[in-house]
Design a protein around this motif. Structure first.
Motif, mmCIF file in Angstrom:
data_model
loop_
_atom_site.group_PDB
_atom_site.id
_atom_site.type_symbol
_atom_site.label_atom_id
_atom_site.label_comp_id
_atom_site.label_asym_id
_atom_site.label_seq_id
_atom_site.Cartn_x
_atom_site.Cartn_y
_atom_site.Cartn_z
ATOM 1 N N MET A 131 -2.368 -4.013 7.361
ATOM 2 C CA MET A 131 -3.701 -3.803 7.940
ATOM 3 C C MET A 131 -3.892 -2.345 8.317
ATOM 4 N N GLN A 132 -2.883 -1.729 8.923
ATOM 5 C CA GLN A 132 -2.994 -0.317 9.277
ATOM 6 C C GLN A 132 -3.086 0.557 8.035
ATOM 7 N N LEU A 133 -2.333 0.222 7.000
ATOM 8 C CA LEU A 133 -2.392 0.982 5.754
ATOM 9 C C LEU A 133 -3.763 0.833 5.095
ATOM 10 N N ARG A 134 -4.343 -0.359 5.156
ATOM 11 C CA ARG A 134 -5.671 -0.586 4.587
ATOM 12 C C ARG A 134 -6.728 0.239 5.308
ATOM 13 N N VAL A 135 -6.651 0.273 6.632
ATOM 14 C CA VAL A 135 -7.609 1.060 7.411
ATOM 15 C C VAL A 135 -7.465 2.551 7.090
ATOM 16 N N ALA A 136 -6.239 3.016 6.956
ATOM 17 C CA ALA A 136 -6.014 4.418 6.600
ATOM 18 C C ALA A 136 -6.552 4.724 5.206
ATOM 19 N N ALA A 137 -6.355 3.802 4.262
ATOM 20 C CA ALA A 137 -6.856 4.016 2.902
ATOM 21 C C ALA A 137 -8.380 4.020 2.878
ATOM 22 N N GLN A 138 -9.010 3.128 3.624
ATOM 23 C CA GLN A 138 -10.472 3.108 3.674
ATOM 24 C C GLN A 138 -11.016 4.369 4.331
ATOM 25 N N GLY A 139 -10.351 4.854 5.351
ATOM 26 C CA GLY A 139 -10.756 6.108 5.978
ATOM 27 C C GLY A 139 -10.647 7.279 5.023
ATOM 28 N N THR A 140 -9.612 7.273 4.202
ATOM 29 C CA THR A 140 -9.442 8.328 3.208
ATOM 30 C C THR A 140 -10.566 8.288 2.182
ATOM 31 N N VAL A 141 -10.942 7.105 1.738
ATOM 32 C CA VAL A 141 -12.015 6.969 0.752
ATOM 33 C C VAL A 141 -13.348 7.416 1.339
ATOM 34 N N VAL A 142 -13.653 6.998 2.552
ATOM 35 C CA VAL A 142 -14.910 7.397 3.183
ATOM 36 C C VAL A 142 -14.943 8.912 3.382
#
Length: 78
Positions: free
Chosen positions: A44-55
């Motif tokens: 979950m933390q990795l997913r949030v970090a990846a989504q933040g990177t994309v945004v």
């Protein structure tokens, strides 16, 4: 006979693919060093970090395009 152009130009996507490979590599490394954190919390933390990177990447790309098209545009007509 005329030369046909490809429908898609994939040169701009190469940076995104390199970013994806970097995030996946970091995720694999960090997974081994996660300690007692459960796998679901880590993912979950990795997913949030990846989504933040994309945004962030989309925002920077949009800002760059707007600056290039509107602020740095030459007013000369050819």
């Amino acid at each position: 006979m005329s030369k046909t152009q490809p429908i898609f130009d994939y040169t701009d996507e190469s940076h995104g693919i390199m970013g994806l490979m970097g995030v996946c590599g970091y995720g694999a490394y960090a997974y081994k060093k996660r300690g007692k954190m459960s796998t679901s919390v880590f993912l979950m933390q990795l997913r949030v970090a990846a989504q933040g990177t994309v945004v962030s990447a989309l925002t920077i790309g949009l800002a760059y395009t707007l600056v290039k098209d509107h602020l740095l545009k030459d007013n000369k007509k050819d």
